[in-house]
Design a protein around this motif. Sequence first.
Motif: not given
Length: 350
Positions: A74-102
């Motif tokens: 559980t500790a490994a799964s949740q830790g790995v999941y949320y860690y990579f989820y946040q990384i991928f989420r940050d990139r998706a949000e950055s891309a969304a903001l870049a599109r918004f500026r355009k």
Amino acid sequence: MSDALINGLAGAGGGIIAQLLTYPLQTVNTRQQTERDPSKCTRTDGTLRQMYLVVKNEGWGRLYGGLKASLVGTAASQGVYYYFYQIFRDRAESAALARFRKGTGDGSVGILQSLLVAALAGCVNVLLTNPIWVVVARMQTHKKTRKETTAVDGLPAVLHPVPQPALVENSPYKTSQVVHELYNEAGFLGFWKGVVPTLIMVSNPAIQFMLYETLLKNLKKKRATNLKGADGLSALEIFFLGALAKLGATIATYPFLVVKARLQVRPKVENDKRRQYKGTLDAIRKMIKYEGAWVLYKGMSTKIVQSVFAAAVLFMVKEELVKAAHLVVTGGLSLGLVRPSKPKPSRLSR
């Protein structure tokens, strides 16, 4: 400390607490999914009834069989999941903001993007932690049995006045024994048994997070707030949002959970080809052919109670830990207490 690390640690902490509270239900559910004798596991047996039978016949400890390995998982799964989820989420949000500026979009991450982010994080999690869950599944389905009756003083044991006999453990029981047995049985790849339906099950947290963030976004929109993440919502509100999201995801993907459990546990009868599966499709075919289509939903009521409650607790605890970590590490800056001078488009919860 990065947001990804904070969310990873918070997810691990929330997962452990949820696991401790719901583990007996997980044990019963795994047994329901893998029991193939209708006389021992019927649809009329309720969850509480089956918990009672486990305690009566095998003792309280069997409800927590494999708990240590499960907590690690559980500790490994949740830790790995949320860690990579946040990384991928940050990139998706950055891309969304870049599109918004355009001049494209509103700067927020859409539903399909949320689904993709959750799915990618889930795939990484499955591939890294599947061996732990194979071991846990086998330990949860391990049962105490009674010794064969023997003659005492020349009389059959059933006729002897002394009660016969006590419950004894049958191997494997310890984690090391399970690991050794699994390696001898299928080699290194044996630790990835059930990985195909588990990867398909990635859609469960993907659907769960999509529903959660959609509900969260709609609730915040009704309140006309652009606070980041779950700020502004109470722990109880997060609890119910998490519960509703998990309920929808569990109903949609439960059959794959049953197939995964069947592939991971050891067949009780080694030479019974009906209970030996070559893969996911073969398992589905044989399960439906020999046990009926309803078997794909075996134990679903137990799973709904367990997973919905566990997910609600996990979301609630995680969000509270994230808020506390932000307060300690950043002094409240990342909680939206200090607003930027220029307005920014609202962003979905992390």
